[in-house]
Enzyme design. Structure first.
Site, PDB file in Angstrom:
ATOM      1  N   TYR A 123       0.877  -1.232  -0.057  1.00 27.65           N
ATOM      2  CA  TYR A 123      -0.142  -0.107  -0.027  1.00 27.65           C
ATOM      3  C   TYR A 123       0.840   1.204  -0.063  1.00 27.65           C
ATOM      4  CZ  TYR A 123      -4.689  -1.704   0.658  1.00 27.65           C
ATOM      5  OH  TYR A 123      -5.828  -2.594   0.431  1.00 27.65           O
ATOM      6  N   LYS A 194       3.374 -14.160   6.042  1.00 26.17           N
ATOM      7  CA  LYS A 194       3.712 -15.101   4.782  1.00 26.17           C
ATOM      8  C   LYS A 194       5.279 -15.167   4.921  1.00 26.17           C
ATOM      9  CE  LYS A 194       1.958 -17.826   1.295  1.00 26.17           C
ATOM     10  NZ  LYS A 194       1.178 -19.044   1.716  1.00 26.17           N
ATOM     11  N   ASP A 227      -2.717 -17.580   5.166  1.00 21.56           N
ATOM     12  CA  ASP A 227      -3.639 -18.559   4.497  1.00 21.56           C
ATOM     13  C   ASP A 227      -4.200 -19.414   5.415  1.00 21.56           C
ATOM     14  OD1 ASP A 227      -1.110 -19.288   4.457  1.00 21.56           O
ATOM     15  OD2 ASP A 227      -0.877 -20.336   2.539  1.00 21.56           O
ATOM     16  N   ASP A 251      -6.026  -5.427   5.525  1.00 23.27           N
ATOM     17  CA  ASP A 251      -6.919  -4.971   4.712  1.00 23.27           C
ATOM     18  C   ASP A 251      -8.134  -6.344   4.427  1.00 23.27           C
ATOM     19  OD1 ASP A 251      -9.033  -3.411   3.114  1.00 23.27           O
ATOM     20  OD2 ASP A 251      -7.535  -3.779   1.334  1.00 23.27           O
TER      21      ASP A 251
END
Ligand code: NAD
Length: 363
Positions: A123, A194, A227, A251
């Site tokens: 972002y 991640k 995930d 987000d």
């Protein structure tokens, strides 16, 4: 007396801002409201959707309650909301997601808090458009620097978004999450990442999270790969408490968690920085409902409740939250979106729902 900037926004903004202001005043907390404009309507007059005097007011008062603002399409202005967060350095986005009896949802007893980093990651806005000479130059540069992995697709057919994650940005947000947990009697912080794939960004995030966690022995700490976190949240949300995430995952998981508790109509939020805080609903300006006294004011009222907590008015915040919870649980004086059937003729308007909350507060 607290001084608070009230940004009334556009679309449904002015209606829900007025409903929220009345509910907050009804708690008895003395607030000197400083109403300020922002959005598409002021842009037509002032040439900018975020006039300098509005920003100045927030800088001066350090606290703002903000109704939603339409992002003008095709005018060259980036999102006013992103601009506000960046110019006031509001680095933490806090979104509590809590079940209220009477809100239709597949889940019960969800009580999660998302702490999202607001300034870094994908972002940050560092992007290179496919076909531009700068993108081709960057790809060539990367391929010269990178010894093993290369960008193997075409220099002219590939766009690039850069993902910066820093030690200082991560330390600041993870510390904020632990401080929030401590101040609000929460038991656990989960750091989401991640790191198995993006070792130098998410890996750094995880390493710094673990370092910060060592300073908070009173709060449990764990980490989850993003995930797996998504699956866990839809299967057993009760296992989680405060979650801290980089910008993009934050987000996405904010909306996932809003979905667990019944959607946008009840999802409040806060953007916090060292020099100020802006409280706003997760939803947007829903322009099609503008001026109809129809939409649900609860998300902004609950954002106002978070603002009262921030101002140290905990008792008033608890009373306001209870009044909102009672009105929703009763299910009578609620807007169309909270009725089992959206065409239910007994649904009340925005202003009448606020009246019912005020009656509870005073009763
Ligand atoms: P939106 O949240 O405004 O509306 C989507 C739909 O959700 C609405 O059509 C309505 O059916 C429902 N909804 C939203 N708020 C509701 C409420 N309070 N009560 C009942 N139903 C409600 O999303 P959008 O249509 O994608 O965006 C409209 C504009 O808002 C865009 O310009 C967008 O950029 C802007 N936006 C602003 C903010 C902000 O100011 N923080 C946040 C998100 C979107």
């Amino acid at each position: 007396m607290h001084k608070v900037t009230l940004i009334t926004g556009d679309g449904i903004g002015p209606e829900i801002a007025e409903a929220t202001r009345r509910c907050i005043d009804a708690t008895g907390v003395k607030i000197a409201w400083d109403p300020q404009e922002a959005g598409v309507e002021v842009m037509e007059r002032a040439g900018t959707p975020m006039p300098e005097r509005t920003l100045e007011s927030v800088r001066r008062n350090k606290v703002a309650l903000k109704a939603p603002i339409t992002t003008p399409v095709g005018t060259g202005f980036r999102s006013v909301n992103v601009y506000l967060r960046q110019s006031l350095h509001l680095y933490a986005c806090v979104r509590p997601c809590k079940s209220y009896v009477g809100v239709r949802s597949r889940y019960e007893n969800v009580d999660l808090v998302i702490v999202r980093e607001n300034t870094e990651d994908l972002y940050a806005g560092v992007e290179f458009a496919r076909g531009e000479p700068a993108a081709a130059e960057l790809i060539g540069h990367i391929n010269r620097l990178s010894t093993d992995r290369k960008v193997r697709t075409g220099e002219k057919t590939t766009g690039v978004s850069i993902k910066p994650i820093s030690i200082e940005g991560t330390e600041r947000i993870v510390t904020y999450a632990f401080e929030y947990a401590r101040a609000n009697g929460r038991r656990k912080v989960t750091s989401v990442h991640k790191a198995n794939i993006m070792k130098h960004t998410d890996g750094l995030w995880l390493e710094v999270s673990r370092e910060v966690a060592k300073r908070y022995t009173d709060i449990e700490f764990e980490d989850r790969i993003v995930d797996n976190m998504c699956m866990q949240l839809v299967q057993k949300p009760e296992l989680y408490d405060v979650m801290v995430l980089p910008n993009l995952y934050g987000d996405i998981l904010s909306d996932l968690c809003a979905g667990l508790v019944g959607g946008l109509g009840v999802a409040p939020g806060a953007n916090i920085g060292d020099d100020g805080a802006v409280f706003e609903a997760t939803h947007g300006s829903a322009p099609k409902y503008k001026g109809q006294n129809k939409v649900n004011p609860v998300a902004l009222i609950l954002s106002g409740m978070l603002m009262l907590r921030h101002l140290g008015e905990r008792d008033a915040a608890d009373r306001l939250e209870q009044a909102v919870a009672d009105v929703i649980a009763e299910g009578k004086s609620v807007t169309y979106d909270m009725k089992p059937n959206r065409d239910d003729p007994t649904a009340v308007g925005t202003s009448q729902m606020a009246d019912a909350i005020i009656a509870r507060l005073k009763g």
